[in-house]
Scaffold this active site. Structure first.
Site, mmCIF file in Angstrom:
data_model
loop_
_atom_site.group_PDB
_atom_site.id
_atom_site.type_symbol
_atom_site.label_atom_id
_atom_site.label_comp_id
_atom_site.label_asym_id
_atom_site.label_seq_id
_atom_site.Cartn_x
_atom_site.Cartn_y
_atom_site.Cartn_z
ATOM 1 N N LYS A 68 -1.438 10.427 -2.146
ATOM 2 C CA LYS A 68 0.072 8.662 -2.204
ATOM 3 C C LYS A 68 1.037 9.496 -0.152
ATOM 4 C CE LYS A 68 3.868 7.632 -4.204
ATOM 5 N NZ LYS A 68 4.650 7.985 -5.512
ATOM 6 N N SER A 143 5.018 3.967 -9.057
ATOM 7 C CA SER A 143 5.226 3.531 -7.315
ATOM 8 C C SER A 143 3.640 4.622 -7.176
ATOM 9 C CB SER A 143 6.293 4.395 -6.349
ATOM 10 O OG SER A 143 6.187 5.488 -7.308
ATOM 11 N N SER A 167 5.705 7.409 -12.479
ATOM 12 C CA SER A 167 5.231 6.632 -11.149
ATOM 13 C C SER A 167 4.052 7.787 -11.474
ATOM 14 C CB SER A 167 5.908 7.267 -9.641
ATOM 15 O OG SER A 167 6.836 6.674 -9.752
#
Ligand code: GLN
Length: 475
Positions: A68, A143, A167
């Site tokens: 990420k 996310s 997330s």
């Protein structure tokens, strides 16, 4: 050959590399080719230059990893999905990145995310939205949507993300993969660009429960660079359970009842998974988490409050974007933040600053902290009787792009079932539980702090019984 490689789980690929049947370079190049040519906008950066050399005997075998965006990676863009960090290339690696690359999972690329991890659809990214590999008109969740879409679509063998209120688990559910949020403190947060420090945790997003265990085993551990990190009390093991005899699962009415608005198709997969658990020998009973329905309200005070403080450092002086450096300092701060932050981040900074302001602090932030304590107490009491609490991961399947962007409260509802565990600091995993109208549904299991080994075993036994096939999204 590429199709055969794609069919391998990360654990299988590591095994073949170790046995000398596959070269890690070939695996890396195959995935790099796919990542560089992808059209889901799952990646914001893909590895350049020669493929890294990894000793085949390394613990993670040389199987490449998608990371990420918000994990600091040395010399590689790390923007947390934000314009305000444009051009920022950290001079160091996050501890988790360091651990995983050292253990033999080289960096394949950085994945798209909601700006500063604020969101549930990856639509709040400065790089534009990521698409769901099961239906390109839909969101991948967020996310950590880039990581989830990359693994779901076979653009990465495995990935890591972060979970503050859901997330990792929610995008894993919406993309038909496994996502684990570890116990708070189990994994170092050093070098993770912070959203809400008392909630943020790194964790794996993988095709299988076994892959999640392999990554987690290398991630946990105390880190002198993060004073909230703890030594994990035992090694993380490869899960092997074949049945669930003696396991008691609690089903909290508060989270799956009408308030959460669980879709009928999601409910049907949840009930089916419960029935499978029962066949495997588990006992299923209703349980109470009386304060859980207030979790979302408490979360949306605590997380923005912490974010408003964490994001104060982005001022145009130290990192990334600077707008109008010729103006006086205060004007430059204002312009940089006005242009660098997107609307959701600004909303959270305002909410958080307000909740912390003198005169409102006790009424908002203080009350939210009390609710947080009550929620943790509810779980503690429940775990006296139950081994795990189970819920659908998300009330619904992947929704259409744009469907909730103008309605923040509807967007926040995505995390109705995941936020309580975050507030309590306990581990939770989402596994794919089948499809509803062609879209993946996630099943969530949550356990007491540091119960990851038992959680993974239980999830593994269920995973075998469910027999989910994610190959359609990799085509
Ligand atoms: N969707 C939640 C939010 O927007 C959770 C995000 C997260 O876990 N990082 O805050």
């Amino acid at each position: 050959m590429s199709e055969e490689l794609l069919a391998l789980t990360a654990a299988d690929a590591a095994e073949e590399i170790r046995a000398g049947e596959l070269s890690s370079q070939e695996l890396f190049e195959t995935y790099r080719g796919r990542a560089a040519a992808e059209d889901l906008n799952a990646y914001v950066w893909v590895h350049e230059g020669p493929s890294p050399e990894v000793p085949p005997s390394s613990r993670l075998g040389g199987v490449p990893l998608a990371i990420k965006d918000l994990f600091c990676t040395e010399g590689v863009p790390s923007q947390s999905g934000s314009r305000i960090l444009e051009g920022y290339r950290p001079p160091y690696d996050a501890t988790i990145v360091n651990r995983l690359t050292t253990a033999g999972a080289p960096l394949l690329g950085k994945t798209n995310q909601d700006e500063f991890a604020m969101g549930s659809s990856t639509e709040n990214s400065a790089f534009g939205p990521t698409l769901n590999p099961w239906d390109r008109g839909r969101v991948p969740g967020g996310s950590s949507g880039g990581s989830a879409a990359a693994v779901g679509a076979g653009l990465a063998p495995w990935a890591i993300g972060t979970d503050t209120g859901g997330s990792i688990r929610q995008p894993a559910a919406l993309c038909g993969i496994v996502g684990l949020k570890p116990t708070y403190g189990a994994c170092s947060r050093y070098g993770m660009i912070a959203f809400a420090s008392s909630l943020d945790q790194a964790g794996p997003l993988t095709r299988t429960v076994t892959d999640a265990a392999l990554l987690l085993a290398e991630m946990v551990g105390q880190d002198p660079l993060d004073s909230t990190s703890l030594e994990f009390p035992e090694p993380i093991e490869v899960p092997r359970a074949e049945d669930l005899r003696g396991v008691v699962l609690g089903v909290p009415e508060e989270l799956i009842g009408p308030e959460g608005g669980v879709e009928p198709g999601v409910r049907a997969r949840f009930d089916h998974t419960i029935a499978l658990a029962e066949e495997l020998g588990a006992a299923i009973e209703p349980c109470r988490l009386p304060h859980a329905p207030h979790a979302l309200s408490a979360y949306y005070l605590i997380a923005p409050a912490e974010a408003s403080a964490n994001l104060a450092r982005f001022d145009g002086v130290r990192y990334g974007l600077r707008v109008d450096g010729q103006a006086d300092l205060i004007t430059m701060y204002g312009r940089t933040r006005a242009q660098g932050f997107g609307p959701e981040v600004k909303r959270r900074i305002m909410l958080g600053t307000y909740a912390l302001s003198s005169g409102y602090y006790d009424a908002y932030y203080g009350t939210a902290q009390k609710v947080r304590t009550q929620i943790a107490e509810d779980f503690r009491a429940a775990f006296d009787r139950f081994d795990f609490i189970v819920t659908p991961t998300s009330p619904w399947t992947a929704f259409e792009l744009g469907a909730k962007t103008n309605d923040p409260l509807a967007m926040y509802m995505n995390d109705f079932c995941t936020v309580p565990m975050s507030l309590a600091g306990i581990p939770a995993i989402s596994i794919p539980a089948g499809l509803s109208e062609g879209l993946p549904v996630g099943f969530q299991l949550a356990g007491p702090a540091f119960s990851e080994n038992r959680l993974l075993s239980t999830a593994f036994a269920l995973e075998q019984a469910i027999g989910f096939d994610g190959s359609r999204a990799r085509a």
